[in-house]
Motif scaffolding. Structure first.
Motif, PDB file in Angstrom:
ATOM      1  N   VAL A   1       0.860  -1.179   0.000  1.00 44.93           N
ATOM      2  CA  VAL A   1       0.000   0.000   0.000  1.00 44.93           C
ATOM      3  C   VAL A   1       0.895   1.227   0.000  1.00 44.93           C
ATOM      4  CG1 VAL A   1      -1.738   1.300   1.288  1.00 44.93           C
ATOM      5  CG2 VAL A   1      -1.840  -1.193   1.233  1.00 44.93           C
ATOM      6  N   SER A   2       0.537   2.197  -0.810  1.00 43.83           N
ATOM      7  CA  SER A   2       1.265   3.452  -0.877  1.00 43.83           C
ATOM      8  C   SER A   2       0.451   4.516  -0.149  1.00 43.83           C
ATOM      9  CB  SER A   2       1.466   3.843  -2.348  1.00 43.83           C
ATOM     10  OG  SER A   2       2.247   4.990  -2.452  1.00 43.83           O
ATOM     11  N   GLY A   3       1.096   5.254   0.750  1.00 43.83           N
ATOM     12  CA  GLY A   3       0.390   6.271   1.514  1.00 43.83           C
ATOM     13  C   GLY A   3       0.950   7.661   1.279  1.00 43.83           C
ATOM     14  N   VAL A   4       0.076   8.651   1.341  1.00 42.22           N
ATOM     15  CA  VAL A   4       0.459  10.054   1.189  1.00 42.22           C
ATOM     16  C   VAL A   4       0.035  10.785   2.460  1.00 42.22           C
ATOM     17  CG1 VAL A   4       0.110  12.173  -0.135  1.00 42.22           C
ATOM     18  CG2 VAL A   4       0.161   9.965  -1.311  1.00 42.22           C
ATOM     19  N   PHE A   5       0.989  11.441   3.102  1.00 43.97           N
ATOM     20  CA  PHE A   5       0.710  12.234   4.292  1.00 43.97           C
ATOM     21  C   PHE A   5       0.792  13.707   3.911  1.00 43.97           C
ATOM     22  CE2 PHE A   5       2.099   8.167   5.763  1.00 43.97           C
ATOM     23  CZ  PHE A   5       1.369   7.930   6.916  1.00 43.97           C
ATOM     24  N   ILE A   6      -0.172  14.488   4.367  1.00 43.44           N
ATOM     25  CA  ILE A   6      -0.235  15.907   4.019  1.00 43.44           C
ATOM     26  C   ILE A   6      -0.026  16.740   5.277  1.00 43.44           C
ATOM     27  CG2 ILE A   6      -1.681  17.730   3.034  1.00 43.44           C
ATOM     28  CD1 ILE A   6      -3.175  15.421   1.548  1.00 43.44           C
ATOM     29  N   PHE A   7       0.996  17.610   5.248  1.00 50.36           N
ATOM     30  CA  PHE A   7       1.326  18.488   6.360  1.00 50.36           C
ATOM     31  C   PHE A   7       1.184  19.943   5.929  1.00 50.36           C
ATOM     32  CE2 PHE A   7       3.623  14.590   7.165  1.00 50.36           C
ATOM     33  CZ  PHE A   7       3.513  14.409   8.535  1.00 50.36           C
ATOM     34  N   ASN A   8       0.802  20.812   6.864  1.00 53.10           N
ATOM     35  CA  ASN A   8       0.773  22.242   6.574  1.00 53.10           C
ATOM     36  C   ASN A   8       2.077  22.883   7.051  1.00 53.10           C
ATOM     37  OD1 ASN A   8       0.533  22.628   9.358  1.00 53.10           O
ATOM     38  ND2 ASN A   8      -1.639  23.198   9.279  1.00 53.10           N
ATOM     39  N   ASN A   9       2.177  24.199   6.956  1.00 50.73           N
ATOM     40  CA  ASN A   9       3.415  24.882   7.326  1.00 50.73           C
ATOM     41  C   ASN A   9       3.657  24.920   8.838  1.00 50.73           C
ATOM     42  OD1 ASN A   9       1.437  26.725   7.936  1.00 50.73           O
ATOM     43  ND2 ASN A   9       2.292  28.397   6.730  1.00 50.73           N
ATOM     44  N   LYS A  10       2.692  24.465   9.636  1.00 51.52           N
ATOM     45  CA  LYS A  10       2.882  24.345  11.089  1.00 51.52           C
ATOM     46  C   LYS A  10       3.239  22.905  11.470  1.00 51.52           C
ATOM     47  CE  LYS A  10      -0.546  27.903  12.160  1.00 51.52           C
ATOM     48  NZ  LYS A  10      -1.835  28.145  12.818  1.00 51.52           N
ATOM     49  N   ASN A  11       3.486  22.098  10.476  1.00 55.40           N
ATOM     50  CA  ASN A  11       3.832  20.681  10.658  1.00 55.40           C
ATOM     51  C   ASN A  11       2.677  19.867  11.264  1.00 55.40           C
ATOM     52  OD1 ASN A  11       5.774  18.801   9.942  1.00 55.40           O
ATOM     53  ND2 ASN A  11       6.562  18.658  12.022  1.00 55.40           N
ATOM     54  N   GLU A  12       1.438  20.340  11.016  1.00 58.49           N
ATOM     55  CA  GLU A  12       0.260  19.599  11.442  1.00 58.49           C
ATOM     56  C   GLU A  12      -0.158  18.675  10.300  1.00 58.49           C
ATOM     57  OE1 GLU A  12      -1.914  22.988  14.178  1.00 58.49           O
ATOM     58  OE2 GLU A  12      -2.151  23.077  11.997  1.00 58.49           O
ATOM     59  N   ILE A  13      -0.642  17.491  10.655  1.00 56.14           N
ATOM     60  CA  ILE A  13      -1.029  16.516   9.640  1.00 56.14           C
ATOM     61  C   ILE A  13      -2.535  16.586   9.387  1.00 56.14           C
ATOM     62  CG2 ILE A  13      -1.341  14.629  11.301  1.00 56.14           C
ATOM     63  CD1 ILE A  13      -0.175  12.760   9.129  1.00 56.14           C
ATOM     64  N   LEU A  14      -2.907  16.461   8.124  1.00 54.93           N
ATOM     65  CA  LEU A  14      -4.311  16.422   7.746  1.00 54.93           C
ATOM     66  C   LEU A  14      -4.843  15.010   7.960  1.00 54.93           C
ATOM     67  CD1 LEU A  14      -6.818  17.713   6.321  1.00 54.93           C
ATOM     68  CD2 LEU A  14      -5.876  16.771   4.195  1.00 54.93           C
ATOM     69  N   LEU A  15      -5.926  14.900   8.714  1.00 58.02           N
ATOM     70  CA  LEU A  15      -6.588  13.615   8.923  1.00 58.02           C
ATOM     71  C   LEU A  15      -8.004  13.701   8.381  1.00 58.02           C
ATOM     72  CD1 LEU A  15      -5.540  12.773  12.595  1.00 58.02           C
ATOM     73  CD2 LEU A  15      -4.552  11.881  10.477  1.00 58.02           C
ATOM     74  N   GLN A  16      -8.536  12.569   7.986  1.00 54.86           N
ATOM     75  CA  GLN A  16      -9.918  12.514   7.526  1.00 54.86           C
ATOM     76  C   GLN A  16     -10.597  11.320   8.166  1.00 54.86           C
ATOM     77  OE1 GLN A  16      -9.653  12.068   3.297  1.00 54.86           O
ATOM     78  NE2 GLN A  16      -8.805  10.033   3.403  1.00 54.86           N
TER      79      GLN A  16
END
Length: 82
Positions: free
Chosen positions: A33-48
């Motif tokens: 499985v390939s995963g993509v993690f998305i971070f903002n400029n505050k190093n917070e991760i986007l969760l859904q």
């Protein structure tokens, strides 16, 4: 619809064989499985939150994107496809 195939792998990601994607999910085979993690400029991760209708881990929090790697494709191309 054309049947899709995936890699059946061991705990070290060594390929054991090629299996039908549907079979891999039904019998809980180990797969790539390939995963993509998305971070903002505050190093917070986007969760859904996953849909409650999902077969695997319904209604739980998850990271940005995950896609099963199809037989013959790379982790990167699966991530882009996802």
């Amino acid at each position: 619809m054309k049947e899709e195939y995936i890699y059946n792998v061991d705990e070290n990601d060594n390929v054991i064989g090629k299996i039908a994607r549907k079979e891999g999910g039904e019998k809980n085979f180990r797969r790539r499985v390939s995963g993509v993690f998305i971070f903002n400029n505050k190093n917070e991760i986007l969760l859904q939150k996953r849909a409650s209708e999902k077969i695997d881990y319904p209604a739980l929090w998850d990271f940005g994107c995950a896609e099963t790697v199809l037989y013959g494709e790379t982790y990167e191309s699966a991530a882009i496809r996802g």
